[in-house]
Scaffold this active site. Structure first.
Site, PDB file in Angstrom:
ATOM      1  N   LYS A 137     -20.550 -56.622  72.380  1.00  0.00           N
ATOM      2  CA  LYS A 137     -21.210 -56.303  73.652  1.00  0.00           C
ATOM      3  C   LYS A 137     -20.544 -57.132  74.748  1.00  0.00           C
ATOM      4  CE  LYS A 137     -25.951 -56.061  75.501  1.00  0.00           C
ATOM      5  NZ  LYS A 137     -27.370 -56.305  75.172  1.00  0.00           N
ATOM      6  N   SER A 149     -30.291 -52.239  75.769  1.00  0.00           N
ATOM      7  CA  SER A 149     -29.108 -52.347  76.596  1.00  0.00           C
ATOM      8  C   SER A 149     -27.797 -52.383  75.798  1.00  0.00           C
ATOM      9  CB  SER A 149     -29.195 -53.612  77.454  1.00  0.00           C
ATOM     10  OG  SER A 149     -29.189 -54.765  76.629  1.00  0.00           O
ATOM     11  N   SER A 151     -33.091 -54.706  72.771  1.00  0.00           N
ATOM     12  CA  SER A 151     -31.770 -54.122  73.048  1.00  0.00           C
ATOM     13  C   SER A 151     -30.824 -53.997  71.877  1.00  0.00           C
ATOM     14  CB  SER A 151     -31.078 -54.924  74.141  1.00  0.00           C
ATOM     15  OG  SER A 151     -31.618 -54.570  75.376  1.00  0.00           O
TER      16      SER A 151
HETATM   17  N1  GLN Z   1     -35.444 -53.105  78.053  1.00  0.00           N
HETATM   18  C1  GLN Z   1     -35.721 -54.496  78.142  1.00  0.00           C
HETATM   19  C2  GLN Z   1     -35.346 -54.999  79.508  1.00  0.00           C
HETATM   20  O1  GLN Z   1     -34.877 -54.252  80.279  1.00  0.00           O
HETATM   21  C3  GLN Z   1     -35.003 -55.254  77.070  1.00  0.00           C
HETATM   22  C4  GLN Z   1     -33.560 -55.418  77.327  1.00  0.00           C
HETATM   23  C5  GLN Z   1     -32.880 -56.302  76.320  1.00  0.00           C
HETATM   24  O2  GLN Z   1     -33.362 -56.486  75.207  1.00  0.00           O
HETATM   25  N2  GLN Z   1     -31.785 -56.890  76.732  1.00  0.00           N
HETATM   26  O3  GLN Z   1     -35.518 -56.128  79.825  1.00  0.00           O
END
Ligand code: GLN
Length: 494
Positions: free
Chosen positions: A78, A153, A177
């Site tokens: 990532k 994400s 994510s």
């Molecule tokens: N969807 C959640 C957020 O927007 C989690 C994102 C993540 O785990 N990085 O914060």
């Protein structure tokens, strides 16, 4: 042999048997990336020359009889993980030309075994989002149906594994994510216990919530990757000192003892969650049956503060983000707006142009909630709720070994479907956020395909530092789901 279909474990074996070389394996993935990634958009950066040179070094190491588990295995990262000499953008304009001076600890660990770092994957900018649509760099499409999001994400990492662009990948999980994109792309995602994996060199989003973890084709590979990345790191003061088990022992445990004696809790509050897709509900029912047939006892448990999880998370995460992102000011890293007349104007212009809208929204919410007079009402209060959520989990785990739930209320939604309304998007995180709030580990394992051919995963959570139970149960489930439902975690047609 279709090289791109090999799991990490299979590829490792073929490399050991000299049936394939790392250069062949790496080239097979690169060919697929060049053929299909224009449409999928999983990668932000692919350096083919670098990957091939790493593959050559790995082949030399194997010839010298020094193969380690990840030697020669192509892994995607990532693009929130610092890679020395390789651009690390966080999918943000503010860092679009940022080249780190050092490797994240997890990257160092991969390099120490001569893994091949095949590329950096797309994400929601600074990991803020649930669909990868918040990337400022590109759109990633779900390899199973390119009209749909891959989740987020870590959508690029999940799409890359699903599409056969790499043997495995690393993602990060602040509120789901890793697990949610894994679920939407039909692959396995594991969020370790908070502190299990060093966050050194991970660009911070919510420091008390962030964890790095594997996204892989199956549970066996997830265990192998956990063996590599876990462990105390003096460079991360929040990294845990707990002993790291051999996670592959979870697989053996299932092989020897099945899942007999295991108790799975189902939180009764989760049945009140609105907007659960009927196909997700059906998947969940058959998953329960599969586990029961494996000898698991299913019990109702209670997580009484479930209804406050989304609200508390969406205060805590933006507060921490607003503090963490203050460093991107146009002075120390990356992009600077040169049109300003003075320093304050330069900050303003740099941040307004450099950060995307969702990131700006979170910084503003976080800064507001932390400001004098509001701190107690928001961050303080949300932290109290968080403590209650932790207690809920402690209590629930008094009576069960794992907690079962869907990963997301629906299969992957259509691109654009939820972008107009951030609140709707936030609510889709209902099942994943609490593991981060409580610091417990969670795994997502493919469980079904929807009528439209989109994957649906099941989530299992366990006590802090009990990833072994997740690997054991996840592996057992993975072995049985096909026979029970006809579901096969296959490759999407590209
Ligand atoms: N969807 C959640 C957020 O927007 C989690 C994102 C993540 O785990 N990085 O914060």
């Amino acid at each position: 042999m279709e090289l791109h279909t090999l799991t990490i474990d299979q590829a490792r074996q073929h490399l050991a048997d000299k049936k394939i070389s790392s250069v062949e394996l790496t080239q097979a993935f690169l060919d697929r990336i060049f053929a299909h990634d224009e449409r999928i958009g999983a990668f932000i950066t692919v350096d083919a020359d670098l990957a091939i040179s790493q593959a050559k070094a790995a082949d030399a190491r194997i010839s010298a009889g020094r193969q380690a588990t990840f030697t020669g295995i192509p892994v995607a990262l990532k693009d929130l993980l610092c890679t020395k000499g390789v651009k690390t953008t966080c999918a943000s304009k503010i860092l679009d030309n940022f080249v780190p001076q050092y490797d994240a600890t997890v990257v160092e660990k991969l390099k120490s075994e001569d893994a091949v770092l095949i590329g950096k994957t797309n994400l929601d900018e600074f990991a803020m989002g649930s669909s990868t649509e918040n990337s400022s760099i590109k759109l990633t499409r779900n390899p199973w149906n390119t009209d749909h999001v891959p989740g987020g994400s870590s959508g690029g990492s999940a799409a890359a594994v699903a599409a056969g662009f790499c043997s495995g990948a690393l993602g990060t999980d602040t509120g789901g994510s890793i697990r949610q994109p894994a679920s939407h792309c039909g692959v396995v995602g594991l969020k370790p216990t908070y502190g299990r994996v060093s966050r050194y060199g991970l660009v911070s989003y919510g420091s008390s919530l962030d964890q790095i973890g594997p996204i892989t084709r199956d549970v066996t590979d997830a265990a192998m990757m956990m063996n590599l990345i876990c462990g105390n790191d003096p460079k991360d003061s929040t990294s845990a000192r707990n002993e790291v088990p051999d996670f592959s022992a979870g697989l053996d445990l299932f092989r020897k003892e099945g899942l007999k004696g295991m108790v799975a809790g189902i939180p009764k509050e989760f049945s009140n969650v609105e907007g659960i897709d009927p196909e997700v509900a059906a998947m969940f029912d058959s998953a329960k049956n599969i586990l029961t047939d494996l000898g698991v006892e299913i019990r109702e448990v209670s997580l009484p503060h479930t209804e406050y999880v989304v609200a508390a998370y969406y205060i805590i995460a933006p507060c921490e983000a607003s503090a963490n992102l203050a460093r991107f000011d146009g002075v120390r890293f990356g992009f600077r707006d040169h049109s300003a007349d003075d320093l304050i104007d330069m900050y303003k212009r740099t941040k307004s142009t450099g950060f995307g809208l969702e990131v700006q929204r979170r910084i503003i919410i976080g800064t507001y909630a932390l400001s004098a007079g509001y701190y107690d009402a928001y961050y303080g209060r949300a932290s109290q709720v968080r403590a209650l959520i932790m207690q809920d989990f402690d209590k629930a785990f008094d009576t069960c070994d794992i907690i079962l739930s869907p990963v997301a209320p629906t299969p992957a939604f259509r691109i654009g479907e939820n972008t107009e309304d951030p609140l709707t998007m936030y609510l889709t995180d209902i099942f994943t956020l609490s593991a981060n709030m409580a610091g417990v580990p969670g795994i997502s394992v493919p469980a079904a395909l929807s009528g439209k051919g989109l994957p649906i995963g099941i989530q299992m959570m366990a006590k802090r530092f009990d990833e072994l139970s997740l690997i054991r149960a996840g592996f057992g489930f993975e072995q049985s789901v096909g026979a029970a439902t006809g579901f096969k975690a296959a490759f999407p047609e590209l």
